[in-house]
Motif scaffolding. Structure first.
Motif: not given
Length: 277
Positions: A204-208, A49-52
């Motif tokens: 790291r940059f959450k580019l999803l 969940d932390t990526l989206w």
């Protein structure tokens, strides 16, 4: 006689086990392992969940169902791409050989196109965000590429140009000259390094959370890596060099590089729509 510093090719039988008419080859196993691990990695991504942020994404069940679609896209696209891009005259004269995948001949660029078509159809059928599926596939694709290139090395195919570097390899079906192990270069650049870059961008940059960016990064990264390795790899004998040092691999990679850059720029500048949230 090859130089003393050349590395002899390891004696690896391309057939792992053979029982009657059935033979399991390293090449087939590489495809199986690459697809399974890529699928598991995509599942891990959608469960994190932390990526989206607020962005919607497929469910693990969606990805389970997509595996068959993606596999068909890879295999059919890879084979037809090889037929059309690398040896059309032969297959026009021998149409019965077109689907004889076991005889060798797969194109990454054809497999890429086949997978894109499969993703478009699957996203439409399920009502999913196409960019999300592209991003997930881009993050996972280097896993399959790594295993595929290692299988190329084991098969002693797609070897590099003659060289005197200390890590040169004498391939059993490429004459006595030591050559660049270009398959291993591709496994490193298009597999390991590209995977780590995309992992950094996604975690790291959450580019999803930027639809399309990671898909563009994959396309551009693969195209650049492949073009670099083409400088050390021997082009297919029946094609050779198209012009000067230009090869078919470089020509097919250029649209990927340009499209990847354009997609990353577009992703950064656009405002996500409600359908992406």
């Amino acid at each position: 006689m090859p130089p003393l510093l050349a590395i002899p090719f390891p004696a690896i039988d391309p057939v792992i086990v053979e029982i009657g008419p059935f033979a399991l080859r390293w090449y087939a196993l590489a495809y199986i392992v690459g697809i399974v691990l890529a699928w598991r990695y995509m599942r891990a991504l959608v469960l994190n969940d932390t990526l989206w942020g607020p962005r919607n994404r497929p469910t693990p069940v969606d990805l389970d169902d997509f595996v068959l679609w993606g596999t068909l896209g890879i295999i059919l696209g890879g084979r037809l791409g090889y037929v059309l891009f690398y040896n059309p005259a032969y297959y026009l004269a021998n149409p019965g050989e077109i689907l004889a995948i076991w005889s060798g001949g797969m194109s990454f660029h054809g497999g890429f196109a086949g997978t894109v078509i499969a993703m478009m159809l699957f996203a439409w059928k399920r009502g999913l965000s196409l960019w999300t599926l592209f991003d997930l596939a881009g993050c996972a694709a280097p896993i399959g590429i790594f295993f595929g290139r290692m299988a190329n090395f084991i098969n002693s195919e797609l070897w590099g140009r003659p060289t005197d570097v200390p890590w040169a390899v004498v391939f059993p079906n490429a004459g006595p000259e030591p050559r660049h192990p270009s398959q291993l270069y591709e496994a490193a650049l298009e597999g390991v390094i590209l995977f780590l870059v995309l992992r950094l961008l996604s975690h790291r940059f959450k580019l999803l959370q930027r639809p399309g960016f990671l898909a563009g990064a994959f396309a551009c990264g693969y195209g650049v890596g492949r073009s670099i390795v083409e400088l050390y790899r021997v082009p297919d004998a029946h094609i050779g060099y198209l012009s000067g040092f230009l090869t078919m691999g470089m020509l097919l990679s250029l649209p990927m590089i340009l499209a990847g850059i354009a997609l990353m720029v577009w992703s950064v500048k656009r405002t996500p729509r409600a359908a992406d949230q």
